[in-house]
Design an enzyme around this catalytic site. Sequence first.
Site, short mmCIF file in Angstrom:
data_model
loop_
_atom_site.label_atom_id
_atom_site.label_comp_id
_atom_site.label_asym_id
_atom_site.label_seq_id
_atom_site.Cartn_x
_atom_site.Cartn_y
_atom_site.Cartn_z
CE LYS A 205 73.72 52.54 39.26
NZ LYS A 205 73.02 53.54 38.72
N GLY A 257 69.55 59.80 47.18
CA GLY A 257 68.53 59.22 46.33
C GLY A 257 67.18 59.23 47.39
CB SER A 258 64.27 57.23 46.69
OG SER A 258 64.77 55.62 46.85
CB THR A 259 63.41 57.42 52.14
OG1 THR A 259 63.56 58.77 52.32
CG2 THR A 259 63.42 56.82 53.45
N GLY A 262 68.00 53.95 50.11
CA GLY A 262 68.80 54.17 51.25
C GLY A 262 68.67 53.19 52.39
CD GLU A 279 70.62 64.57 49.98
OE1 GLU A 279 69.55 64.74 49.90
OE2 GLU A 279 71.27 65.11 48.84
CB CYS A 313 66.54 65.60 47.98
SG CYS A 313 67.89 66.47 48.11
CD GLU A 409 61.39 63.38 47.89
OE1 GLU A 409 62.18 64.10 47.79
OE2 GLU A 409 61.72 62.01 48.22
#
Length: 828
Positions: A205, A257-259, A262, A279, A313, A409
């Site tokens: 995706k 992607g973003s925390t 995740g 990651e 990132c 971030e």
Amino acid sequence: MAETVAKTSKSNSNSVKEIFKTMSYGPAPEADNVAKAWLDDHGKDFGVFIDGKWVKPEGRKKYLTKNPATGEDLAWTTQAEKADVDLAVKAAEKAYQSWSKTSPHVRARHLYSIARHIQKHMRLFNVVESLDNGKTIRETRDADIPTVVRHFYHHAGWAQLMETEMRGWKSVGVIGAIVPWNFPLMLLTWKIAPALAMGNTVVLKPATYTRLSALLLAEVCAEAGLPPGVFNVVTGSGAMGSMLAEHPSVDKVAFTGSTGVGQTLRRLTAGSGKKLSLELGGKSPVVVFESADLDSAVEGVVDAIWFNQGQVCSAGSKLLVQEPIYEKMVNKLKERLTHFRVGNSLDKTMDMGAIVDESQRKSIEEYVEEAKKEGAEVFQIKDSVPSGCYYPPTLITNVQTVSRVVAEEIFGPVLVVLPFRTAKEALAISNNTIYGLGGSVWTENVPLALEVALGIKAGTVWINCHNLFDAAAGFGGYKQSGYGRDGGKEGLFEYVRPAWEERPRPGKVQMDLKTFGATLPQRPTFENVDNRQITINGVTMPSIDRTFKMYYGGGQKRPDAPYVRPVINPDGKVVGHVGEGNRKDVRNAVETAHAAAPGWGKRAAHNRAQIVYYMAENLEIRRDEIAGRIQLMTGRKLEECVTEVDLSIQRLFHWGAYCDKYGGGVQETTLYGATVKIHEPVGVIGMACPDSYPLLGFVSLFAPAVVRGNTMIIIPSQNYPLSALDLYQVFDTSDLPGGVVNILTGDRDHLTKYLTEHQDVQSMWYFGSAEGSKFVEFASAENVKRTWVNYGLERDWTDPEQGQGEEFLYQSVQVKNIWIPMGDIFAN
């Protein structure tokens, strides 16, 4: 003639002198005709790519992809639905049956063919990626696409070598890969190349904003001869990523992607038996010492934060400068920004392109405006920035360590600068973050550079460079930057499982996560009487009662609450009592483990080995006594219990041997220099041991973690804890420092709850029920700690493959790569 030239140069603002002064080079646009022709070939309307062909399901909504640099409409793409995900996963499942059995050499040939075909279409990929994302053509041409090709070549090699280099491992199954928009093609390659090399199939995706290069790659893979169904691309909204992650036939989720997303994926997959690698975000420090080459450092900062518009990132968004050179460094950066070029992504003279989307640009702007309100000084060169979806490279000074722009971030071209005095202070500021993805150190003092690089808690640290990547070196984070690695041999382990292990399928585990581990202490009953007796001088009397204490900080400790738990053998007889641990006991044990971690992690490997061998020596001295204790608790035959002790001694020897034999190595990257892989300790690990084999299970878990420099809090077998508690004296007489191994007794799930929820526990290993496994994975999302659970399935701890395999080492370390460039002698 000379006079004429002089007059001309004075009147011409584009003279050589003026060009060097203003950097006002003329435009050098890359033609977009090749990309436009490809879009036209598809009628600027794309379906999804499933089972080796284009599929355009009826009744689907469409998403319009635009060029962020110009706002131009590029193409319509499909908003897939659950039925499309099902179709793609079914195709991947079917293809897996043959692809996983394909010989390593044949898989290697396929990956090699993909690499060659990407090279043949390299200009097309360059332009499509630039149009779709807004990044400069220089970056796609010189960085992104060459890295993509490199990964396919590199992993063709791993496919070829799988039977030797990955002996004892096998493919996982269907991989659900979910990737972001900042490096659309490069990051998906980081997932699919190792996945395919190890014999898995993939459903990808791509990000909503950037779908085109993924669809192009799918088409090129088919052109290269990749069998249908091995690689499938399904486009859709963010909700489709959740559908993919939750699909029962997806065996592993690979996410970048973003925390926040995740954490959501961790909760969605909790207890399902799926593998997961994450990651996530970062706030990477760039540490510049007064011994640095400042001009090189300035260009390094440009690469660190303004590369790809700061949408990286591992962006070096937190610049730490030693006080004596602070003002000089800031002034050099300001001067450098006056020559920075921002504009159309297809112009080869541009340093920075467009932000991917207007919503992202507004988010960046909000961060900067908030910093201004807090009193920060913001430096920007706005005059040279075009209107539209662009944001100027930004330098922020006079900030506090608690400011949002320092802590969070931003994911944009925004650099914050802070001063520091000493190396220790630099490390403290660098590590004062929830993230741990990357960082860089700038100094000509090599010992200082290496020591600081080791001290930064991040997965990748560059010395006198930043944002270098290669297929041979894994990339991934510590802490809330995630776990797992992309690239290198370390990245292969994300796409395999032990050869003996079948995919755990615990099904839908129904449980109340809020009440997990909420147990009452054991209450006395007349059946649970300790009826052990002793006869002295013909008089029979009760033996002296002994309640085993807990063990942490190198000493025996009473439990916080004065409750005890009886240990009852299969005949219903009480054979001892242990303390009933609670949340405060967990707190105390974690504190002692953290206090011991720095010293133990820095011990020489040989010294750790000696201590583990001493444990084996001292355990053997008490062989018969401890075997008798196992028999007393479990009711097993004495010979079996002696064998368990002997196997535990052998296991200590096995892991003692690995103390100085799994430290890392030198990666063979494309860097002119050395890329050093270091296997660092994970940190503080919580462990919940199985009931079967109460001594061997305990030793099998703590020993690999100890030899790799971790500290731990262990919950021994809930039903048969006494043999683990017999090791107090073994530890004390083996010179094991206090706090390295800490033992808490009591209800396994009650203690597991508080260990998993503890913010300062870096990993949780759980060998208990399916419900407990689900809780551990779900609760771990809070601080993105690593987990290793058994989903309620037993393993044979006496089997060397199951009880001391390489997976124990994998779970005991986290990989750091330190990049050290060279160039004093052969710089060119």
